[in-house]
Write an enzyme that holds these catalytic residues in place. Structure first.
Site, PDB file in Angstrom:
ATOM      1  N   ARG A 160      45.016  25.547  32.587  1.00 25.41           N
ATOM      2  CA  ARG A 160      44.341  25.570  33.888  1.00 25.41           C
ATOM      3  C   ARG A 160      45.232  26.136  34.992  1.00 25.41           C
ATOM      4  NH1 ARG A 160      41.725  19.422  33.528  1.00 25.41           N
ATOM      5  NH2 ARG A 160      40.604  19.789  31.546  1.00 25.41           N
ATOM      6  N   CYS A 179      39.619  42.167  45.622  1.00 25.74           N
ATOM      7  CA  CYS A 179      39.554  43.038  44.444  1.00 25.74           C
ATOM      8  C   CYS A 179      40.371  42.426  43.307  1.00 25.74           C
ATOM      9  CB  CYS A 179      40.066  44.430  44.789  1.00 25.74           C
ATOM     10  SG  CYS A 179      39.056  45.296  46.002  1.00 25.74           S
ATOM     11  N   ARG A 200      38.190  42.760  39.886  1.00 21.83           N
ATOM     12  CA  ARG A 200      36.769  43.092  39.744  1.00 21.83           C
ATOM     13  C   ARG A 200      36.517  44.558  40.050  1.00 21.83           C
ATOM     14  NH1 ARG A 200      34.460  44.398  44.447  1.00 21.83           N
ATOM     15  NH2 ARG A 200      35.613  43.765  46.311  1.00 21.83           N
ATOM     16  N   SER A 201      37.328  45.139  40.943  1.00 20.25           N
ATOM     17  CA  SER A 201      37.154  46.513  41.402  1.00 20.25           C
ATOM     18  C   SER A 201      38.524  47.155  41.519  1.00 20.25           C
ATOM     19  CB  SER A 201      36.434  46.526  42.761  1.00 20.25           C
ATOM     20  OG  SER A 201      36.301  47.834  43.261  1.00 20.25           O
ATOM     21  N   VAL A 202      38.672  48.344  40.946  1.00 23.78           N
ATOM     22  CA  VAL A 202      39.989  48.966  40.851  1.00 23.78           C
ATOM     23  C   VAL A 202      39.936  50.413  41.328  1.00 23.78           C
ATOM     24  CG1 VAL A 202      41.941  49.482  39.355  1.00 23.78           C
ATOM     25  CG2 VAL A 202      40.396  47.588  38.778  1.00 23.78           C
ATOM     26  N   ASP A 203      40.581  50.688  42.448  1.00 16.05           N
ATOM     27  CA  ASP A 203      40.848  52.060  42.880  1.00 16.05           C
ATOM     28  C   ASP A 203      42.026  52.524  42.028  1.00 16.05           C
ATOM     29  OD1 ASP A 203      41.860  54.342  44.098  1.00 16.05           O
ATOM     30  OD2 ASP A 203      41.640  53.593  46.127  1.00 16.05           O
TER      31      ASP A 203
END
EC number: 2.1.1.45
Length: 298
Positions: A160, A179, A200-203
């Protein structure tokens, strides 16, 4: 044995070749792959500071140190000459005030005018707020970082040991939703600290190289505080994308050969996770290819 940076270059190439062309929030457009994983071994002191272009590693570490303060205003970043968060408050100021101010003038005003900084330099309850002061329904604030380090010291076999920044109740108040969302930790029987970062989001061109450095620096600090040594850093990307105005730069980078990765070490043992400074970090043997310029999509 393949150079560890080749994983990243292969991901760039795969995105260029197979990425799904999408219209995104920024209006720029992307080539997107969903689901990617890279693994870096930090146990020998080497860290994933890319060599196929210059990565300004001090900027990435300063950003991570700012997160750890719980800060949500860009003024302390600007005082450290870090400008990577300026775009969002600048866009908000231009939109709401109607003033076509330059970024340099906006940043100078934030630095010189505390009242202006308090109003327009604020990003909302972004990463640092959630990491260090997550507000529970009973009004109690939870310090996820302190709780993580305490668990690493007292119950290292726990499954955990993680922290995250996706506070559903506050996402709408953030200048940019998180992100790099979740950091999970794992301790091996011989005292190595492994980390897994989920984004979650990758430049992929601009963001990911900074995230690699920030996560590695954080892993070194947490390992030191818990009496452990760094192990693997596992990076997982959700919507992994190249912006359409970054494609030429990505092609240029994939044509470069990786060089030996540098080593990062801490020059002292800080009293607590709150006491690290940029001067505590040393990077040795960094010999990258030249920087590759690209615009941030806001």
């Amino acid at each position: 044995m393949a150079h560890p940076e080749q994983q990243y270059l292969d991901l760039l190439a795969q995105t260029l070749e197979r990425g799904d062309r999408r219209v995104d929030r920024t209006g720029v457009g992307t080539l997107s792959l969903f689901g990617a994983m890279l693994r870096f071994d930090l146990s020998g002191g080497q860290v994933p500071i890319l060599t196929t272009k210059r990565v300004y590693w001090k900027t990435a570490v300063k950003e991570m140190l700012w997160f750890l303060t719980g800060g949500t205003n860009i003024r302390p970043l600007l005082q450290e000459n870090v400008r990577i968060w300026s775009d969002w408050p600048l866009a908000a100021y231009r939109r709401e005030s109607g003033e076509e101010i330059s970024q340099a003038a906006f940043e100078q005003r934030v630095l010189e005018d505390e009242a202006f900084a308090a109003r327009w330099g604020e990003l909302g309850p972004v990463y640092g707020k959630q990491w260090r002061r997550w507000l529970g329904p009973d009004g109690h604030e939870h310090d996820q970082i302190a709780a993580l380090i305490e668990t690493l010291r007292t119950n290292p076999s726990s499954r955990r040991m993680l922290f995250h920044a996706w506070n559903v109740a506050e996402v709408g108040q953030m200048a940019l939703p998180p992100c790099h969302m979740v950091y999970q930790y794992h301790v091996t029987s011989d005292g190595r600290l492994n980390a897994l970062l989920y984004q979650r989001s990758v430049d992929l061109l601009l963001g990911a190289p900074f995230n690699f450095v920030g996560a590695a620096a954080l892993q070194l600090m947490i390992a030191q505080q818990a009496g452990l040594v760094p192990g693997d850093l596992v990076w997982v990307g959700g919507d992994t994308h190249l912006y359409l105005n970054h494609l030429d730069q990505a092609r240029e980078q994939t044509g470069r050969a990786p060089r030996d990765w540098p080593r990062m070490r801490l020059l002292r043992r800080a009293d607590s996770i709150d006491d690290y400074r940029i001067e505590d970090f040393a990077v040795e043997g960094y010999d990258p290819h030249p920087a590759i310029a690209a615009e941030v999509a806001v």
